[in-house]
Design a protein around this motif. Structure first.
Motif, PDB file in Angstrom:
ATOM      1  N   LEU A   1      26.792  28.174  42.728  1.00  0.00           N
ATOM      2  CA  LEU A   1      27.903  27.983  41.789  1.00  0.00           C
ATOM      3  C   LEU A   1      27.497  28.303  40.356  1.00  0.00           C
ATOM      4  CD1 LEU A   1      29.689  24.764  43.075  1.00  0.00           C
ATOM      5  CD2 LEU A   1      30.540  27.114  43.126  1.00  0.00           C
ATOM      6  N   ALA A   2      26.277  27.970  39.994  1.00  0.00           N
ATOM      7  CA  ALA A   2      25.811  28.257  38.636  1.00  0.00           C
ATOM      8  C   ALA A   2      25.760  29.756  38.369  1.00  0.00           C
ATOM      9  CB  ALA A   2      24.434  27.631  38.421  1.00  0.00           C
ATOM     10  N   ASP A   3      25.559  30.542  39.422  1.00  0.00           N
ATOM     11  CA  ASP A   3      25.487  31.992  39.272  1.00  0.00           C
ATOM     12  C   ASP A   3      26.831  32.676  39.522  1.00  0.00           C
ATOM     13  OD1 ASP A   3      22.797  31.818  38.692  1.00  0.00           O
ATOM     14  OD2 ASP A   3      22.174  32.109  40.777  1.00  0.00           O
ATOM     15  N   ALA A   4      27.866  31.906  39.851  1.00  0.00           N
ATOM     16  CA  ALA A   4      29.175  32.488  40.152  1.00  0.00           C
ATOM     17  C   ALA A   4      29.847  32.998  38.875  1.00  0.00           C
ATOM     18  CB  ALA A   4      30.070  31.458  40.837  1.00  0.00           C
ATOM     19  N   SER A   5      30.608  34.050  39.033  1.00  0.00           N
ATOM     20  CA  SER A   5      31.339  34.613  37.891  1.00  0.00           C
ATOM     21  C   SER A   5      32.581  33.781  37.600  1.00  0.00           C
ATOM     22  CB  SER A   5      31.747  36.061  38.193  1.00  0.00           C
ATOM     23  OG  SER A   5      32.736  36.073  39.213  1.00  0.00           O
ATOM     24  N   MET A   6      33.186  34.030  36.453  1.00  0.00           N
ATOM     25  CA  MET A   6      34.418  33.331  36.090  1.00  0.00           C
ATOM     26  C   MET A   6      35.516  33.609  37.120  1.00  0.00           C
ATOM     27  SD  MET A   6      36.919  33.902  32.802  1.00  0.00           S
ATOM     28  CE  MET A   6      37.434  35.489  33.399  1.00  0.00           C
ATOM     29  N   GLU A   7      35.589  34.851  37.587  1.00  0.00           N
ATOM     30  CA  GLU A   7      36.602  35.228  38.568  1.00  0.00           C
ATOM     31  C   GLU A   7      36.420  34.450  39.865  1.00  0.00           C
ATOM     32  OE1 GLU A   7      34.593  37.346  36.973  1.00  0.00           O
ATOM     33  OE2 GLU A   7      35.901  38.570  35.728  1.00  0.00           O
ATOM     34  N   GLU A   8      35.172  34.332  40.301  1.00  0.00           N
ATOM     35  CA  GLU A   8      34.883  33.593  41.537  1.00  0.00           C
ATOM     36  C   GLU A   8      35.214  32.116  41.383  1.00  0.00           C
ATOM     37  OE1 GLU A   8      31.295  36.651  42.757  1.00  0.00           O
ATOM     38  OE2 GLU A   8      30.809  34.754  41.806  1.00  0.00           O
ATOM     39  N   LEU A   9      34.877  31.552  40.235  1.00  0.00           N
ATOM     40  CA  LEU A   9      35.192  30.139  39.993  1.00  0.00           C
ATOM     41  C   LEU A   9      36.707  29.904  39.945  1.00  0.00           C
ATOM     42  CD1 LEU A   9      32.440  29.273  37.371  1.00  0.00           C
ATOM     43  CD2 LEU A   9      32.508  28.599  39.779  1.00  0.00           C
ATOM     44  N   LEU A  10      37.446  30.833  39.356  1.00  0.00           N
ATOM     45  CA  LEU A  10      38.906  30.714  39.329  1.00  0.00           C
ATOM     46  C   LEU A  10      39.485  30.737  40.742  1.00  0.00           C
ATOM     47  CD1 LEU A  10      39.902  32.916  36.275  1.00  0.00           C
ATOM     48  CD2 LEU A  10      40.339  30.487  36.555  1.00  0.00           C
ATOM     49  N   LEU A  11      38.972  31.632  41.586  1.00  0.00           N
ATOM     50  CA  LEU A  11      39.465  31.692  42.961  1.00  0.00           C
ATOM     51  C   LEU A  11      39.108  30.423  43.737  1.00  0.00           C
ATOM     52  CD1 LEU A  11      38.859  35.427  43.968  1.00  0.00           C
ATOM     53  CD2 LEU A  11      41.039  34.276  43.514  1.00  0.00           C
ATOM     54  N   LEU A  12      37.915  29.893  43.516  1.00  0.00           N
ATOM     55  CA  LEU A  12      37.549  28.627  44.159  1.00  0.00           C
ATOM     56  C   LEU A  12      38.469  27.499  43.698  1.00  0.00           C
ATOM     57  CD1 LEU A  12      33.650  28.729  44.109  1.00  0.00           C
ATOM     58  CD2 LEU A  12      35.141  28.807  46.119  1.00  0.00           C
TER      59      LEU A  12
END
Length: 110
Positions: free
Chosen positions: A18-29
Motif C-alpha cells: 500500500l505504501a508503494d501504491a499510486s494515487m490511482e490505485e488507492l482511489l480504486l481501492l
C-alpha cells in the motif's frame, strides 16, 4: 514442485504494498471499499468501481472540497491501475476460465 515453491515464497506485507501504491490505485481501492461498505452485492468489477469513482468526484465537488481536477483521471489510467492492483494481489479476481473484458472481470477486496 515449482508450484509448491511459488506458494512458499513470502509475500510482502500489505502495508508495504500500500505504501508503494499510486494515487490511482488507492482511489480504486477506496471505491471498492465503498462498494463493500454500501453492501452492494458482489461480484464487483471495474465498471462498478468507475461508477463509484464518478460519485466520489461529484460528492467531493458538492462538499466543496479542494480536490481540484487532479482527481479527474482518464479511464485508461484507471484501467491500468486496476490491472496493477490485480497483479499486486490487493484485489483478487473471481473469474472462471472464459475470457471477460477488463471492465467486467469480477473482483473482491483482499
Amino acid at each position: 514442485a515449482l508450484e509448491a515453491a511459488l506458494v512458499a515464497l513470502p509475500l510482502p506485507p500489505v502495508e508495504t504494498v500500500l505504501a508503494d501504491a499510486s494515487m490511482e490505485e488507492l482511489l480504486l481501492l477506496l471505491c471498492l471499499k465503498r462498494l463493500v461498505d454500501k453492501e452492494v452485492a458482489p461480484p464487483h468489477n471495474l465498471k462498478m468501481m468507475l461508477r463509484e469513482y464518478a460519485e466520489f468526484l461529484v460528492s467531493a465537488k458538492t462538499a466543496q472540497m479542494m480536490v481540484g481536477s487532479h482527481y479527474e483521471l482518464p479511464k485508461a489510467v484507471l484501467s491500468k491501475a486496476f490491472e496493477h492492483l490485480i497483479s499486486l494481489g490487493l484485489v483478487g479476481t473471481t473469474e472462471g476460465k472464459r475470457a471477460v473484458p477488463l471492465e467486467q472481470v469480477p473482483v473482491r477486496l483482499l
